[in-house]
Design an enzyme around this catalytic site. Sequence first.
Site, short mmCIF file in Angstrom:
data_model
loop_
_atom_site.label_atom_id
_atom_site.label_comp_id
_atom_site.label_asym_id
_atom_site.label_seq_id
_atom_site.Cartn_x
_atom_site.Cartn_y
_atom_site.Cartn_z
N ASP A 125 0.84 -1.21 0.00
CA ASP A 125 0.00 0.00 0.00
C ASP A 125 0.88 1.26 0.00
O ASP A 125 1.73 1.42 0.86
CB ASP A 125 -0.87 -0.06 1.27
CG ASP A 125 -1.72 1.17 1.50
OD1 ASP A 125 -1.82 2.03 0.60
OD2 ASP A 125 -2.31 1.26 2.60
N HIS A 181 -4.26 4.50 6.73
CA HIS A 181 -3.09 4.03 5.98
C HIS A 181 -1.81 4.51 6.67
O HIS A 181 -1.71 5.67 7.09
CB HIS A 181 -3.11 4.58 4.55
CG HIS A 181 -4.33 4.20 3.78
ND1 HIS A 181 -4.36 3.11 2.94
CD2 HIS A 181 -5.55 4.75 3.73
CE1 HIS A 181 -5.56 3.01 2.39
NE2 HIS A 181 -6.31 4.01 2.86
#
Length: 556
Positions: free
Chosen positions: A195, A368
């Site tokens: 990611d 995130h």
Amino acid sequence: MTAGLRVLPLGGLGEIGKNLTVVEYEDRIVVVDVGLRFPTADMVGIDLVLPDFAYLRERADDIEAIVVTHGHEDHLGALPWVLRELGEHSVPAVYGGALTMAMARSKLDEHRLTATPLERLEAGHTVQLGPFELELVHMTHSIPDSVAVALTCELGTVVVTGDYKFDQTPVDGKPADVSRLAQLGARDVLLLCGDSTNADRPGFSPSESVVGPRLEEVFSRCLGRIVVTSFASNIHRVQQVVDAAASLGRKVSLVGRSMRKNVNIGRQFGHIDVPEGLLIPPREIEDLPDHKLVVISTGSQGEPLSALRRMAHRDHPAVELRDGDTVVFSATPIPGNERAVNETIDRLYHIGCDVVTTADAPVHASGHGYVEELKLMLNLLRPRYVLPIHGDHKRIRLHSQLGESVGMRPEHIFRGENGLPLEIDGAGARFAAREQSGMIYVDGVDIGDVADVALRDRRMLSADGIFVVVATVSEQDGRSVAPPEVIFRGVPAQEAPDGELVDEIRATVEASLRRAAGEEIREIDLLQEILHDDLAGFVYERLRRRPMVLPVVVEV
Ligand SMILES: [Zn+2]
Ligand SMILES: [Zn+2]
């Protein structure tokens, strides 16, 4: 037959959303995530954007399974379309955590897709999928039950991280399984697909659990009612709003269909704990004193028909906002949604509400990880090769530089693109010949033309003309009180509506108005939006053209 391992991202690189990664070994395929993305403002009349999965259609016989890392739309949202297009039986099974599979089930039920088995796989357990052994590793993110995917074949292990952060104090007390990641790293991680969302943010991301106290601070200053808007899937955020409300003696009401649905699913799986008697149904909101209420609402992205947008338009059946109320945006806009969010905020100010966003107080934490967390992932897994995913070109590049900064050889780091397969064998790793990739547009429930064809049409609105439809509705109950007037200009002569088509357009308008009245949607702008969407779909179906559709609603 391709020797070695092939990893082909069909979405999520060079863009935000529609994540889909194909992992292949000995010509057998496991697909990791099948996400969608929401249209940008220039995609006129488009509802959803899917990855182009023509590649999977050609290889449908080779698919062992689809694995979904978590329940967000950009990872799960395309599942119904993929299953429908590939044929439900060409995908032997879909795997994921319990909550993720429950969300998948409810999505597939809406599309009446029931044939494909949805298999819950607990983190730490494994299952054999053809030449791969699949294992899920528990991670932390802004939705419970997020996992990284480890696929092990003879050549080594591929890890696709899904979305993650290393939250040391997550709300549910279950941090990411760092020790399992380290064990995998000690074995042999051939490739990491990680990611990249926050590859541009230095340091560590703040823990989700810091948001609760900040919310409580904000709440404690409010005298009127409080509306908090967040993603319905952010169950831990909802929990923290509930806790803050409870500690200040306020009741909580959940508003918006997806908010109620997600909280219900979350409660079923034990991810959210609401004290007895705290929740009140929306219809009792007006009975409570202002300082006794917190509303948790959908609409943090300014979505057209969301509960918050309707409140901002003074058109929500249960919540009528007024001077002195406070609206807290416990979310940041996804790129592309800024305009709709700002418009909603401005309408709230117009009503007299105070608005609190992340610019005013830390009432949101990203799901995130930041730079130091991405480096931690690289150091734990010590992969031989890295293919950053889930980010625009800038973040893919930054993530690649992080790989170098922790000592990886630059030639082992691959800056990929959608449609560019990375092949790995005993001799090394390299990009192979490009495969078809791109976007598919969804318009209503139909999958539209591939790539720019539809858009080009839409930009040539002038070529397709314009329809004006005037609907007259009753001020009392929103019902149609006169036959809708249909006016068209510039529609090519051979396609210009005859009497029959005009009647059908009228019928479509009447049906839309009935539906809106049933949902108690009264606000003119919203009615016009609904009419627009329904008519545009109908006209396209009949004429295969996309004239501009301009609905005008008049109240009498
Ligand atoms: Zn996510
Ligand atoms: Zn994501």
